[in-house]
Design a protein around this motif. Structure first.
Motif, mmCIF file in Angstrom:
data_model
loop_
_atom_site.group_PDB
_atom_site.id
_atom_site.type_symbol
_atom_site.label_atom_id
_atom_site.label_comp_id
_atom_site.label_asym_id
_atom_site.label_seq_id
_atom_site.Cartn_x
_atom_site.Cartn_y
_atom_site.Cartn_z
ATOM 1 N N VAL A 25 0.846 -1.198 0.000
ATOM 2 C CA VAL A 25 0.000 0.000 0.000
ATOM 3 C C VAL A 25 0.882 1.248 0.000
ATOM 4 N N ASN A 26 0.625 2.140 -0.968
ATOM 5 C CA ASN A 26 1.301 3.444 -0.966
ATOM 6 C C ASN A 26 0.328 4.466 -0.380
ATOM 7 N N PRO A 27 0.494 4.808 0.896
ATOM 8 C CA PRO A 27 -0.494 5.681 1.548
ATOM 9 C C PRO A 27 -0.541 7.070 0.933
ATOM 10 N N HIS A 28 0.511 7.404 0.201
ATOM 11 C CA HIS A 28 0.670 8.722 -0.398
ATOM 12 C C HIS A 28 -0.099 8.839 -1.731
ATOM 13 N N ALA A 29 -0.362 7.710 -2.375
ATOM 14 C CA ALA A 29 -0.947 7.721 -3.730
ATOM 15 C C ALA A 29 -2.331 8.362 -3.739
ATOM 16 N N GLY A 30 -2.618 9.037 -4.842
ATOM 17 C CA GLY A 30 -3.926 9.679 -5.009
ATOM 18 C C GLY A 30 -4.178 10.700 -3.926
ATOM 19 N N ASN A 31 -3.069 11.307 -3.443
ATOM 20 C CA ASN A 31 -3.200 12.319 -2.390
ATOM 21 C C ASN A 31 -3.946 11.776 -1.162
ATOM 22 N N PHE A 37 3.437 -1.020 4.005
ATOM 23 C CA PHE A 37 3.259 0.334 3.464
ATOM 24 C C PHE A 37 4.576 0.833 2.900
ATOM 25 N N THR A 38 4.493 1.484 1.743
ATOM 26 C CA THR A 38 5.712 2.100 1.204
ATOM 27 C C THR A 38 5.920 3.392 1.989
ATOM 28 N N ASP A 39 7.154 3.664 2.373
ATOM 29 C CA ASP A 39 7.311 4.913 3.116
ATOM 30 C C ASP A 39 8.199 5.933 2.412
ATOM 31 N N ALA A 40 8.538 5.652 1.155
ATOM 32 C CA ALA A 40 9.318 6.613 0.361
ATOM 33 C C ALA A 40 9.279 6.183 -1.101
ATOM 34 N N PRO A 41 9.572 7.105 -2.026
ATOM 35 C CA PRO A 41 9.639 6.696 -3.436
ATOM 36 C C PRO A 41 10.648 5.555 -3.611
ATOM 37 N N GLY A 42 10.301 4.591 -4.431
ATOM 38 C CA GLY A 42 11.208 3.465 -4.695
ATOM 39 C C GLY A 42 10.961 2.271 -3.786
ATOM 40 N N GLY A 48 -2.588 1.541 -4.732
ATOM 41 C CA GLY A 48 -1.862 2.782 -4.982
ATOM 42 C C GLY A 48 -2.129 3.254 -6.391
ATOM 43 N N GLY A 49 -1.231 4.064 -6.895
ATOM 44 C CA GLY A 49 -1.382 4.573 -8.257
ATOM 45 C C GLY A 49 -0.486 3.819 -9.227
ATOM 46 N N ASP A 50 -0.449 4.305 -10.452
ATOM 47 C CA ASP A 50 0.343 3.647 -11.489
ATOM 48 C C ASP A 50 1.833 3.616 -11.135
ATOM 49 N N GLY A 51 2.294 4.680 -10.443
ATOM 50 C CA GLY A 51 3.705 4.730 -10.055
ATOM 51 C C GLY A 51 4.051 3.584 -9.115
ATOM 52 N N THR A 52 3.139 3.266 -8.217
ATOM 53 C CA THR A 52 3.380 2.171 -7.262
ATOM 54 C C THR A 52 3.350 0.826 -7.995
ATOM 55 N N MET A 53 2.373 0.670 -8.906
ATOM 56 C CA MET A 53 2.287 -0.574 -9.677
ATOM 57 C C MET A 53 3.553 -0.752 -10.528
ATOM 58 N N HIS A 54 4.034 0.344 -11.100
ATOM 59 C CA HIS A 54 5.268 0.315 -11.897
ATOM 60 C C HIS A 54 6.431 -0.191 -11.023
ATOM 61 N N GLU A 55 6.523 0.352 -9.819
ATOM 62 C CA GLU A 55 7.628 -0.060 -8.942
ATOM 63 C C GLU A 55 7.517 -1.542 -8.583
ATOM 64 N N VAL A 56 6.312 -1.984 -8.240
ATOM 65 C CA VAL A 56 6.147 -3.391 -7.826
ATOM 66 C C VAL A 56 6.445 -4.328 -8.996
ATOM 67 N N THR A 86 -5.916 3.433 -6.934
ATOM 68 C CA THR A 86 -6.325 4.509 -6.033
ATOM 69 C C THR A 86 -5.368 5.689 -6.183
ATOM 70 N N GLY A 87 -4.837 5.853 -7.392
ATOM 71 C CA GLY A 87 -3.923 6.964 -7.652
ATOM 72 C C GLY A 87 -4.673 8.159 -8.182
ATOM 73 N N SER A 88 -3.928 9.095 -8.755
ATOM 74 C CA SER A 88 -4.618 10.253 -9.322
ATOM 75 C C SER A 88 -4.899 10.067 -10.809
ATOM 76 N N GLY A 89 -4.062 9.288 -11.500
ATOM 77 C CA GLY A 89 -4.252 9.129 -12.942
ATOM 78 C C GLY A 89 -5.016 7.868 -13.314
ATOM 79 N N ASN A 90 -4.587 6.745 -12.743
ATOM 80 C CA ASN A 90 -5.232 5.440 -12.953
ATOM 81 C C ASN A 90 -5.352 5.019 -14.416
ATOM 82 N N ASP A 91 -4.326 5.297 -15.178
ATOM 83 C CA ASP A 91 -4.350 4.917 -16.597
ATOM 84 C C ASP A 91 -4.254 3.402 -16.794
HETATM 85 N N1 LIG Z 1 5.175 7.032 1.725
HETATM 86 C C1 LIG Z 1 5.463 7.713 0.619
HETATM 87 N N2 LIG Z 1 5.659 9.057 0.675
HETATM 88 C C2 LIG Z 1 5.903 9.763 -0.436
HETATM 89 N N3 LIG Z 1 5.970 9.221 -1.678
HETATM 90 C C3 LIG Z 1 5.792 7.891 -1.792
HETATM 91 C C4 LIG Z 1 5.538 7.070 -0.667
HETATM 92 N N4 LIG Z 1 5.397 5.798 -1.070
HETATM 93 C C5 LIG Z 1 5.581 5.815 -2.424
HETATM 94 N N5 LIG Z 1 5.802 7.057 -2.849
HETATM 95 C C6 LIG Z 1 5.942 7.550 -4.225
HETATM 96 O O1 LIG Z 1 4.705 8.149 -4.552
HETATM 97 C C7 LIG Z 1 4.683 8.318 -5.963
HETATM 98 C C8 LIG Z 1 3.284 8.464 -6.470
HETATM 99 O O2 LIG Z 1 2.594 7.276 -6.307
HETATM 100 P P1 LIG Z 1 1.575 6.724 -7.392
HETATM 101 O O3 LIG Z 1 2.044 6.975 -8.764
HETATM 102 O O4 LIG Z 1 1.275 5.329 -7.007
HETATM 103 O O5 LIG Z 1 0.297 7.611 -7.099
HETATM 104 P P2 LIG Z 1 -0.320 8.781 -7.953
HETATM 105 O O6 LIG Z 1 0.757 9.631 -8.544
HETATM 106 O O7 LIG Z 1 -1.321 9.451 -7.095
HETATM 107 O O8 LIG Z 1 -1.121 7.965 -9.054
HETATM 108 P P3 LIG Z 1 -1.005 7.855 -10.665
HETATM 109 O O9 LIG Z 1 0.399 7.441 -10.977
HETATM 110 O O10 LIG Z 1 -2.012 6.800 -11.022
HETATM 111 O O11 LIG Z 1 -1.350 9.219 -11.161
HETATM 112 C C9 LIG Z 1 5.427 7.119 -6.513
HETATM 113 O O12 LIG Z 1 6.378 7.580 -7.429
HETATM 114 C C10 LIG Z 1 6.103 6.496 -5.288
HETATM 115 O O13 LIG Z 1 7.474 6.302 -5.518
#
Ligand SMILES: Nc1ncnc2c1ncn2[C@@H]1O[C@H](COP(=O)(O)OP(=O)(O)OP(=O)(O)O)[C@@H](O)[C@H]1O
Length: 301
Positions: free
Chosen positions: A6-12, A37-42, A64-72, A88-93
């Motif tokens: 779970v990326n708690p940060h995704a989708g704001n 939970f992811t606690d930082a990018p990457g 999470g969002g596409d960025g999280t799915m990409h990382e996983v 549950t991201g902002s783009g969800n493409d």
């Molecule tokens: N705990 C965290 N705090 C800050 N950034 C994080 C955390 N966990 C992951 N991230 C980073 O948050 C970024 C954004 O996440 P993600 O792309 O999943 O969501 P989004 O941008 O809202 O959705 P989308 O990509 O669908 O628009 C990712 O690049 C990821 O590396």
């Protein structure tokens, strides 16, 4: 056992809220799961890589969002285990492109109760520094990468996200970078052809049509095991590029003479000097690369 990433940060914060709602569902307590939970990018990639060898895990669920799915997808190496997604991201493409349910609870229920599995073939890019990456949506070289980079760096992004206007940042960034962008000279190799193109603004290779939060940027893209769908924009004036982005909203850009669309199994891009790229929103630089489909399917629900 299910592994939930779970990326708690995704989708704001949408991902965190969705997870909290799922946690209250009866079905959540009926399965064996481990939630991280992811606690930082990457972190998504690191967690996936660390748990890939754990034989107890029978299914990975990304919230999470596409960025999280990409990382996983880039960290998980056990192809036998399905990697499902609760968008549950902002783009969800990715969810749009693969026709997944965007209601978190319904998607959760489907994932844990449906026996159906679908094959998905990610794209793959091999960079000149021999780094190898998968992409779930698309890779773009040129103006979209520079726009993404400018949007990611902008302090406005956080503010707009909080106001629920996150997508606006890409338009603002595009208008900012469009005047200074230097079109590229590129050599392309595909289907036994070698082409030298001048004044190139964008090359995009996609697994499905969607990019930028629901825009059908690569309109002819289809989910396919072998073929990537390519869009090239070249020999276009600076003013017309603004028109092009407007036409993308209505899906009419395909009719411009400066837009080329085709499909291929592999594409080599060679630039005269390093150019920026974005893969599912993650940015970097490359001078040459080879783009293909990943031959090993991932199972998704
Ligand atoms: N705990 C965290 N705090 C800050 N950034 C994080 C955390 N966990 C992951 N991230 C980073 O948050 C970024 C954004 O996440 P993600 O792309 O999943 O969501 P989004 O941008 O809202 O959705 P989308 O990509 O669908 O628009 C990712 O690049 C990821 O590396």
């Amino acid at each position: 056992m299910y592994l939930l990433i779970v990326n708690p940060h995704a989708g704001n914060g949408k991902a965190k809220q969705a997870f909290e709602r799922i946690q209250k569902m009866e079905s959540f307590h009926s399965i064996e799961q481990k939630t991280l939970f992811t606690d930082a990018p990457g972190e998504g990639k690191v967690i996936a890589a660390n748990y890939s060898g754990d034989r107890r895990i029978k299914h990975v669920i990304v919230i999470g969002g596409d960025g999280t799915m990409h990382e996983v997808m880039n960290g998980w190496v056990n192809q036998e285990v399905p990697v499902s997604f609760i968008p549950t991201g902002s783009g969800n493409d990715f969810a749009r492109g693969t026709g997944q349910n965007r209601n978190a609870e319904k998607q959760w229920q489907k994932i844990i109760s449906s026996p159906d599995r679908y094959c998905y073939w990610n794209g793959r890019v091999q960079l000149d520094n021999s780094e190898n990456k998968k992409f779930i949506n698309s890779i773009g070289v040129g103006i979209d990468a520079i726009t993404t980079e400018a949007a990611n760096k902008s302090r406005l992004k956080g503010w707009l996200n909080r106001l629920g206007l996150g997508k606006l940042i890409y338009l603002i960034a595009l208008i900012r970078v469009i005047w200074s962008f230097q079109p590229m000279n590129i050599r392309l190799k595909y289907d036994g052809k070698v082409r030298t193109l001048q004044n190139v603004w964008l090359i995009s290779a996609a697994n499905h049509p969607y990019c930028g939060g629901g825009l059908k940027v690569v309109p002819h893209a289809v989910l396919h095991q072998e073929y990537l769908s390519i869009l090239i924009v070249h020999q276009i004036s600076r003013k017309k590029i603004l028109l092009l982005f407007l036409l993308i909203i209505f899906g009419l850009h395909r009719f411009l003479k400066e837009v080329e669309l085709f499909r291929t199994k592999e594409l080599v891009i060679e630039a005269d000097s390093p150019v920026r790229y974005q893969a599912d929103g993650e940015t970097g630089r490359l001078r040459t690369c080879l783009i293909t489909k990943d031959q090993r399917a991932v199972h998704i629900i």
